[in-house]
Write a protein that holds these residues in place. Structure first.
Motif, PDB file in Angstrom:
ATOM      1  N   THR A 185      36.052 -50.342 -90.406  1.00  0.00           N
ATOM      2  CA  THR A 185      36.708 -49.172 -90.271  1.00  0.00           C
ATOM      3  C   THR A 185      38.086 -49.033 -90.256  1.00  0.00           C
ATOM      4  OG1 THR A 185      36.425 -49.439 -87.958  1.00  0.00           O
ATOM      5  CG2 THR A 185      34.651 -48.142 -89.132  1.00  0.00           C
ATOM      6  N   LYS A 229      39.191 -49.114 -94.075  1.00  0.00           N
ATOM      7  CA  LYS A 229      38.999 -47.892 -94.582  1.00  0.00           C
ATOM      8  C   LYS A 229      40.132 -46.900 -94.254  1.00  0.00           C
ATOM      9  CE  LYS A 229      33.901 -48.151 -95.401  1.00  0.00           C
ATOM     10  NZ  LYS A 229      33.690 -47.826 -96.612  1.00  0.00           N
ATOM     11  N   TYR A 260      38.613 -43.617 -88.210  1.00  0.00           N
ATOM     12  CA  TYR A 260      37.714 -43.115 -89.737  1.00  0.00           C
ATOM     13  C   TYR A 260      36.433 -42.376 -89.125  1.00  0.00           C
ATOM     14  CZ  TYR A 260      35.271 -44.118 -93.934  1.00  0.00           C
ATOM     15  OH  TYR A 260      34.734 -43.794 -95.002  1.00  0.00           O
TER      16      TYR A 260
END
Length: 153
Positions: free
Chosen positions: A37, A40, A71
């Protein structure tokens, strides 16, 4: 009918305070160990290096104080925003940086974070903190150089 314009996230995250607050002596590119995460969030540009610094430990270099935003699609499996993240450098490079840190007034700061291919990288620098009068001199030199270029056109 016009479609929505897709906003492209930034290619890199830059620590703008670093070059103003520190005199950069040496730079080094390091990999960084991230959770899924966090990768991302970095791709979306939800990272802040403003208060980040690098700490030297016996087991290597660690990035601390970097804020990775949440995220939104990760639900309960999200990452903690302010955890320590290990920097991936060779042992010899980490040892050299550790030795240089022993000199008074030096610190390691992250300058920018970016992707090189599919790998997340951090550019770190060995820097010496500037005092207020040093910052004023740098600004004065920059303005003088800008005026010279303007007159030479």
């Amino acid at each position: 009918m016009a479609g929505k314009k897709k906003v492209k996230p930034p290619e890199e995250v830059v620590n703008r305070k670093a070059k103003r607050e520190y005199e950069i002596l040496e730079t080094l590119e390091a990999g960084i160990s991230l959770m899924g995460t966090e990768v991302k969030a970095l791709r979306m540009g939800l990272v802040s290096l403003a208060e980040a610094y690098v700490r030297s430990a016996p087991d290597g270099l660690w990035l601390e104080g970097a804020h990775f935003g949440e995220y939104v699609h990760a639900n309960q499996h999200n990452h903690p925003a302010m955890r320590k993240r290990q920097l991936l450098v060779h042992k010899l490079e980490a040892f050299k940086m550790h030795q240089k840190l022993k000199e008074k007034g030096l610190t390691i700061i992250p300058l920018r974070m970016y992707f090189s291919g599919r790998w997340a990288k951090v550019e770190i620098a060995l820097g010496r903190g500037r005092r207020l009068h040093d910052k004023r001199e740098v600004i004065k030199d920059r303005e003088a150089e800008r005026d010279l270029r303007r007159h030479n056109r």
